[in-house]
Motif scaffolding. Structure first.
Motif, PDB file in Angstrom:
ATOM      1  N   TYR A   1       0.821  -1.214   0.000  1.00 38.34           N
ATOM      2  CA  TYR A   1       0.000   0.000   0.000  1.00 38.34           C
ATOM      3  C   TYR A   1       0.859   1.271   0.000  1.00 38.34           C
ATOM      4  N   PHE A   2       2.167   1.090   0.057  1.00 34.95           N
ATOM      5  CA  PHE A   2       3.114   2.201  -0.012  1.00 34.95           C
ATOM      6  C   PHE A   2       4.038   2.020  -1.215  1.00 34.95           C
ATOM      7  N   GLY A   3       3.490   1.459  -2.272  1.00 32.16           N
ATOM      8  CA  GLY A   3       4.255   1.245  -3.494  1.00 32.16           C
ATOM      9  C   GLY A   3       5.360   0.226  -3.343  1.00 32.16           C
ATOM     10  N   GLY A   4       5.209  -0.692  -2.378  1.00 35.13           N
ATOM     11  CA  GLY A   4       6.240  -1.697  -2.133  1.00 35.13           C
ATOM     12  C   GLY A   4       7.420  -1.183  -1.335  1.00 35.13           C
ATOM     13  N   ASP A   5       7.339   0.033  -0.845  1.00 35.04           N
ATOM     14  CA  ASP A   5       8.439   0.678  -0.129  1.00 35.04           C
ATOM     15  C   ASP A   5       8.343   0.367   1.370  1.00 35.04           C
ATOM     16  N   ARG A   6       9.183  -0.533   1.838  1.00 28.02           N
ATOM     17  CA  ARG A   6       9.149  -0.926   3.251  1.00 28.02           C
ATOM     18  C   ARG A   6       9.558   0.215   4.170  1.00 28.02           C
ATOM     19  N   GLN A   7      10.446   1.065   3.711  1.00 26.92           N
ATOM     20  CA  GLN A   7      10.854   2.202   4.534  1.00 26.92           C
ATOM     21  C   GLN A   7       9.685   3.162   4.720  1.00 26.92           C
ATOM     22  N   ALA A   8       8.916   3.388   3.662  1.00 29.68           N
ATOM     23  CA  ALA A   8       7.742   4.259   3.779  1.00 29.68           C
ATOM     24  C   ALA A   8       6.725   3.667   4.749  1.00 29.68           C
ATOM     25  N   LEU A   9       6.547   2.355   4.679  1.00 32.68           N
ATOM     26  CA  LEU A   9       5.657   1.687   5.640  1.00 32.68           C
ATOM     27  C   LEU A   9       6.138   1.929   7.064  1.00 32.68           C
ATOM     28  N   ALA A  10       7.437   1.782   7.290  1.00 35.22           N
ATOM     29  CA  ALA A  10       7.992   1.963   8.630  1.00 35.22           C
ATOM     30  C   ALA A  10       7.830   3.405   9.115  1.00 35.22           C
ATOM     31  N   VAL A  11       8.053   4.367   8.233  1.00 32.44           N
ATOM     32  CA  VAL A  11       7.941   5.783   8.602  1.00 32.44           C
ATOM     33  C   VAL A  11       6.511   6.124   9.002  1.00 32.44           C
TER      34      VAL A  11
ATOM     35  N   PRO B   1      -7.189   2.651  -1.966  1.00 36.59           N
ATOM     36  CA  PRO B   1      -5.994   3.001  -1.191  1.00 36.59           C
ATOM     37  C   PRO B   1      -4.950   3.778  -1.978  1.00 36.59           C
ATOM     38  N   ALA B   2      -4.782   3.441  -3.253  1.00 35.43           N
ATOM     39  CA  ALA B   2      -3.776   4.122  -4.069  1.00 35.43           C
ATOM     40  C   ALA B   2      -4.102   5.591  -4.301  1.00 35.43           C
ATOM     41  N   SER B   3      -5.334   5.987  -4.024  1.00 39.40           N
ATOM     42  CA  SER B   3      -5.775   7.360  -4.257  1.00 39.40           C
ATOM     43  C   SER B   3      -5.522   8.285  -3.073  1.00 39.40           C
ATOM     44  N   ALA B   4      -5.130   7.741  -1.931  1.00 36.96           N
ATOM     45  CA  ALA B   4      -4.957   8.559  -0.727  1.00 36.96           C
ATOM     46  C   ALA B   4      -3.943   9.692  -0.910  1.00 36.96           C
ATOM     47  N   PRO B   5      -2.779   9.453  -1.537  1.00 38.92           N
ATOM     48  CA  PRO B   5      -1.845  10.582  -1.719  1.00 38.92           C
ATOM     49  C   PRO B   5      -2.424  11.697  -2.586  1.00 38.92           C
TER      50      PRO B   5
END
Length: 281
Positions: free
Chosen positions: A87-97, A263-267
């Motif tokens: 849900y964060f474009g596959g970005d684990r760091q973004a998920l963690a942040v 979900p992809a529309s939230a940003p």
């Protein structure tokens, strides 16, 4: 002790916005931790992590103040299915942040949550809030769509033409502003013929989690079935529905309403809300 911690948490959030051009955004979440399905089954849910936190982080980073509320002031829940890097474009760091920020804001911390009730929001005065944001997850389908407290707030924001942003299943909450939202919901659940209700949003163009996306993701419900889909409910109530292909970002802006499909529309919705706030402060 809980009162002291709650006050501290609320103050910490308020400190994010002390500049003269800061806006105060009201974020409304559901009290529900599960969704009642057909045949009495229940599905554990809450808000979707990215749908809440991506717009929240955008607004917070822009210096805006955030106030979190639920109809009854209960501690909301995050849908565990949404705590996923996809849900964060596959970005684990973004998920963690974003997960870390959720923890810092103590939104889901039952012992020190800064979440207040909509009664408290009304006591403070709707005038102090510049916009409202409602994320999705299935939880709004349980209580927000028929909440008289939310309905009163939405009618006030509509009358003042204040930005009203909603994502994924969040737009179902617009039903709360109907004259008889509970009656309309009961008829939908009973598959009865429904008349177009008296409603401030009649004729608006919106998007919401589509029927096609509901069908594609119904395995999440573990064999259960939703009582009705939000797209059908809003279309039957007199809204004009717009959608992109499944899972693709899609946003619709019509007057004060800003709606996102999934979900992809939230940003997209977060950026539009930030842009709108910059023009009114």
């Amino acid at each position: 002790m809980k009162t002291v911690l709650t006050t501290f948490a609320a103050a910490a959030i308020s400190l994010t916005a002390l500049t003269a051009d800061a806006a105060n955004v009201l974020v409304v979440l559901s009290d529900a931790h599960s969704l009642e399905l057909k045949d009495g089954k229940r599905f554990a849910t809450g808000f979707y992590l990215n749908e809440l936190m991506q717009p929240v982080k955008l607004l917070r980073d822009a210096g805006h103040q955030l106030t979190f509320a639920t109809p009854l002031g209960k501690t909301p829940a995050v849908d565990k299915n949404s705590v996923d890097a996809m849900y964060f474009g596959g970005d684990r760091q973004a998920l963690a942040v974003h997960s870390k920020l959720l923890d810092e804001l103590r939104i889901t911390d039952a012992s020190a949550s800064a979440v207040v009730s909509l009664d408290e929001i009304e006591r403070r005065g709707y005038g102090r809030y510049d916009a409202v944001y409602i994320p999705g997850g299935h939880a709004p389908m349980q209580d927000l769509l028929t909440s008289p407290k939310l309905g009163k707030l939405l009618r006030a924001f509509h009358a003042a033409a204040k930005p009203t942003a909603l994502v994924c299943h969040g737009p179902i909450a617009l039903m709360a502003a109907m004259d008889d939202a509970p009656g309309y919901a009961r008829k939908l659940a009973g598959q009865q013929t429904v008349a177009v209700p008296n409603w401030i949003y009649k004729g608006y163009q919106v998007t919401v989690f589509s029927n096609v996306e509901e069908e594609a993701s119904k395995a999440q419900l573990n064999g259960g079935q939703m009582k009705f889909y939000p797209q059908s409910a809003l279309e039957q109530a007199g809204l004009r529905f717009s959608a992109a292909a499944m899972w693709q970002p899609h946003m619709v802006v019509d007057r004060e309403l800003i709606t996102g499909q999934n979900p992809a529309s939230a940003p997209l919705v977060g950026e539009e809300l930030k842009r709108r706030l910059a023009t009114i402060k």
